[in-house]
Design an enzyme around this catalytic site. Structure first.
Site, PDB file in Angstrom:
ATOM      1  N   SER A   1      16.343  -2.741 -31.556  1.00 55.66           N
ATOM      2  CA  SER A   1      16.374  -2.793 -32.563  1.00 55.66           C
ATOM      3  C   SER A   1      17.693  -1.959 -33.649  1.00 55.66           C
ATOM      4  O   SER A   1      18.812  -2.764 -34.483  1.00 55.66           O
ATOM      5  CB  SER A   1      15.865  -4.050 -33.472  1.00 55.66           C
ATOM      6  OG  SER A   1      14.401  -3.205 -34.398  1.00 55.66           O
TER       7      SER A   1
ATOM      8  N   GLU B   1       9.758  -2.131 -26.763  1.00 55.98           N
ATOM      9  CA  GLU B   1      10.997  -2.689 -26.676  1.00 55.98           C
ATOM     10  C   GLU B   1      11.869  -2.833 -25.614  1.00 55.98           C
ATOM     11  O   GLU B   1      11.630  -1.676 -24.726  1.00 55.98           O
ATOM     12  CB  GLU B   1      12.170  -3.364 -27.633  1.00 55.98           C
ATOM     13  CG  GLU B   1      11.005  -3.469 -28.836  1.00 55.98           C
ATOM     14  CD  GLU B   1      11.475  -2.510 -30.089  1.00 55.98           C
ATOM     15  OE1 GLU B   1      13.183  -3.863 -30.443  1.00 55.98           O
ATOM     16  OE2 GLU B   1      11.067  -2.645 -31.454  1.00 55.98           O
TER      17      GLU B   1
ATOM     18  N   ASP C   1       8.947  -6.234 -24.916  1.00 55.74           N
ATOM     19  CA  ASP C   1       9.145  -7.801 -25.897  1.00 55.74           C
ATOM     20  C   ASP C   1      11.326  -7.141 -25.555  1.00 55.74           C
ATOM     21  O   ASP C   1      11.538  -6.291 -25.862  1.00 55.74           O
ATOM     22  CB  ASP C   1       9.266  -7.059 -27.450  1.00 55.74           C
ATOM     23  CG  ASP C   1       9.504  -7.942 -28.934  1.00 55.74           C
ATOM     24  OD1 ASP C   1      10.885  -8.275 -27.908  1.00 55.74           O
ATOM     25  OD2 ASP C   1       8.731  -8.283 -29.429  1.00 55.74           O
TER      26      ASP C   1
ATOM     27  N   LYS D   1      18.135 -15.151 -31.730  1.00 55.70           N
ATOM     28  CA  LYS D   1      18.951 -14.301 -32.347  1.00 55.70           C
ATOM     29  C   LYS D   1      20.428 -14.663 -30.737  1.00 55.70           C
ATOM     30  O   LYS D   1      20.846 -15.676 -31.306  1.00 55.70           O
ATOM     31  CB  LYS D   1      18.049 -13.099 -31.649  1.00 55.70           C
ATOM     32  CG  LYS D   1      17.427 -12.373 -32.844  1.00 55.70           C
ATOM     33  CD  LYS D   1      16.776 -11.079 -32.371  1.00 55.70           C
ATOM     34  CE  LYS D   1      16.242 -11.127 -33.386  1.00 55.70           C
ATOM     35  NZ  LYS D   1      14.444 -11.582 -33.265  1.00 55.70           N
TER      36      LYS D   1
ATOM     37  N   HIS E   1       8.961  -2.595 -33.241  1.00 53.75           N
ATOM     38  CA  HIS E   1      10.010  -2.969 -34.660  1.00 53.75           C
ATOM     39  C   HIS E   1       8.184  -3.853 -35.590  1.00 53.75           C
ATOM     40  O   HIS E   1       7.037  -3.513 -35.153  1.00 53.75           O
ATOM     41  CB  HIS E   1      10.977  -3.622 -34.325  1.00 53.75           C
ATOM     42  CG  HIS E   1      10.327  -5.109 -33.483  1.00 53.75           C
ATOM     43  ND1 HIS E   1       9.394  -5.874 -33.620  1.00 53.75           N
ATOM     44  CD2 HIS E   1      10.894  -5.626 -31.926  1.00 53.75           C
ATOM     45  CE1 HIS E   1       8.943  -6.663 -33.130  1.00 53.75           C
ATOM     46  NE2 HIS E   1      10.383  -6.339 -31.960  1.00 53.75           N
TER      47      HIS E   1
ATOM     48  N   ASN F   1      22.581 -11.618 -36.033  1.00 49.70           N
ATOM     49  CA  ASN F   1      22.030 -11.227 -34.450  1.00 49.70           C
ATOM     50  C   ASN F   1      22.087 -12.653 -33.909  1.00 49.70           C
ATOM     51  O   ASN F   1      21.478 -12.263 -32.324  1.00 49.70           O
ATOM     52  CB  ASN F   1      20.978 -11.267 -34.667  1.00 49.70           C
ATOM     53  CG  ASN F   1      19.490 -10.280 -35.581  1.00 49.70           C
ATOM     54  OD1 ASN F   1      19.744  -8.791 -35.101  1.00 49.70           O
ATOM     55  ND2 ASN F   1      18.685 -10.495 -35.950  1.00 49.70           N
TER      56      ASN F   1
ATOM     57  N   HIS G   1      15.836  -8.667 -28.765  1.00 50.77           N
ATOM     58  CA  HIS G   1      17.092  -8.523 -28.610  1.00 50.77           C
ATOM     59  C   HIS G   1      17.895  -8.498 -27.820  1.00 50.77           C
ATOM     60  O   HIS G   1      19.490  -7.909 -27.632  1.00 50.77           O
ATOM     61  CB  HIS G   1      17.465  -6.878 -29.753  1.00 50.77           C
ATOM     62  CG  HIS G   1      16.948  -6.980 -31.263  1.00 50.77           C
ATOM     63  ND1 HIS G   1      17.750  -7.037 -32.027  1.00 50.77           N
ATOM     64  CD2 HIS G   1      16.297  -6.656 -31.230  1.00 50.77           C
ATOM     65  CE1 HIS G   1      17.344  -7.508 -33.222  1.00 50.77           C
ATOM     66  NE2 HIS G   1      16.362  -6.955 -32.963  1.00 50.77           N
TER      67      HIS G   1
END
Length: 398
Positions: free
Chosen positions: A184, A180, A210, A244, A136, A48, A213
């Site tokens: 992901s 998110e 979130d 990440k 996730h 990541n 990523h």
């Protein structure tokens, strides 16, 4: 004294092995942006490290030169609410809050800690959580720990979300919509402006996003998709991680000061965890402060990603949900996915199979995670190998 019977554990492991889904921790050596395993050096396509900062020796040397022989402590030795807080924590929280132009920021030990702690702290019997179907594992676990009702809306299906809100909003004091920004597994992106518009239609919706990523790799100064899409001020809890693109460890939430104070008093993983080492926090501050300077890395990363997505999209029968640097090669069949990953590793690309239960049944895939320290030549070679490999796969010989 007899030993306890662990035969059921053994049977469960045997069943996983039979299905080809038994996990184990690999033995690896890291060589910058490469992985060495079993004597083979491979380009790391499973990290990541989106900005390529993790192995940047110049950044590391600059950071260490700041402290010379007097670095910050290597342990906090306590929870932040006891003696485990240091000036480094306050400095980082103030920096992040200022950059996001929000009232406050609160640090956590990891994204997992954040997601299993924030939602249970905020939710009660008068709360309904409505989450995207593909959030996730840490968010799912946080929802399960919350003492409230919850529903899942179809992935990125905002009409379905609105139907659920319309049906239930009068029955609950508060609805927390959870998503998110960058997913992901498929690498696709949430329509944050549409969510914020939906939030404005109702008076009792909180928005929890979130950015694990996306932070670092999106936005003019690297503050994520919320910055790029102009939504920062309308998101009640904006979570991101440092492990990440930011090449460190830990997580944060930016929010109003009232919510920060509430979490400090009611969020169990924060209250009862030893805080991250001040040395780690100082390294995170060092990188976050320089985040706007990494625009060339971000641009290169997105160009590489577009090239790989286009290359995969031309494979017969290949679907491409991604709009980012997380690029799935969806094969569907578990053994075929394992076989293809092994072939790619033999060709010098360390990429790993992702199978159920991490992804839905029938969607096993190889997930390519790109990094800004990769070259176009490496990506071009990968696309060429994928085309050669794909043409010989069993499902193409029917």
């Amino acid at each position: 004294m007899s030993n306890p019977d662990f035969s059921d554990f053994a049977r469960s492991l045997a069943q996983l092995e039979h299905k080809g889904r038994l996990r184990s921790i690999p033995i690896l050596q890291h060589r910058g942006g490469h992985i060495e395993k079993d004597g083979r050096i491979m380009l790391n396509m499973s990290s990541n490290d989106y900005l390529g900062l993790a192995a940047d020796q110049q950044l590391r040397d600059e950071f260490l030169a700041i402290y010379d022989r007097n670095p910050p402590p290597f342990t906090s030795s306590s929870s932040r609410l006891l003696t485990g807080t240091f000036p480094h924590y306050q400095a980082l929280e103030e920096l992040i809050a200022t950059r996001f132009q929000r009232q406050s920021c609160l640090l956590f030990n990891s994204g997992y800690h954040a997601n299993i702690g924030i939602l249970p702290a905020l939710a009660d019997k008068q709360t309904l959580i409505v989450a995207d179907k593909l959030v996730h594992a840490s968010i799912i676990d946080g929802i399960r720990l919350s003492a409230c009702d919850f529903l899942r809306y179809r992935h990125n299906d905002y009409e379905h979300l609105q139907q659920l809100i319309e049906k239930h909003h009068q029955a609950f004091k508060r609805i927390i919509v959870v998503t998110e920004s960058l997913f992901s597994m498929d690498g696709d992106i949430c329509d944050l402006p549409r969510l914020t518009a939906l939030k404005r239609r109702y008076g009792n919706i909180m928005l929890y996003v979130d950015e694990a990523h996306a932070i670092g790799a999106y936005g003019e100064t690297g503050l994520g998709l919320a910055q790029q899409l102009g939504c920062i001020e309308e998101i009640d809890i904006l979570v991101g991680t440092f492990g990440k693109a930011l090449a460190s460890m830990g997580a944060y939430a930016v929010c109003d000061r009232l919510l920060r104070d509430y979490l400090i008093n009611f969020m169990r993983p924060l209250i009862y965890s030893t805080a991250l080492p001040p040395f780690n926090i100082a390294w995170t501050y060092f990188l976050f402060e320089r985040l706007p300077q990494f625009s060339r890395r971000r641009h290169h990363l997105h160009e590489l990603s577009a090239y790989l997505r286009k290359g995969l999209s031309t494979l017969p029968g290949c679907t491409m949900p991604s709009r980012s640097y997380i690029v799935p090669y969806i094969l569907g069949d578990d053994p075929l996915t394992l076989q293809t990953a092994a072939q790619l590793q033999q060709q010098g690309y360390y990429c790993l199979p992702i199978r159920p239960p991490t992804v839905p049944q029938g969607t096993s895939r190889i997930r390519f995670s790109l990094s800004a320290d990769m070259s176009f030549a490496e990506t071009e070679k990968l696309v060429r190998i994928l085309h050669e490999t794909h043409s010989s796969l069993p499902h193409n010989n029917d």
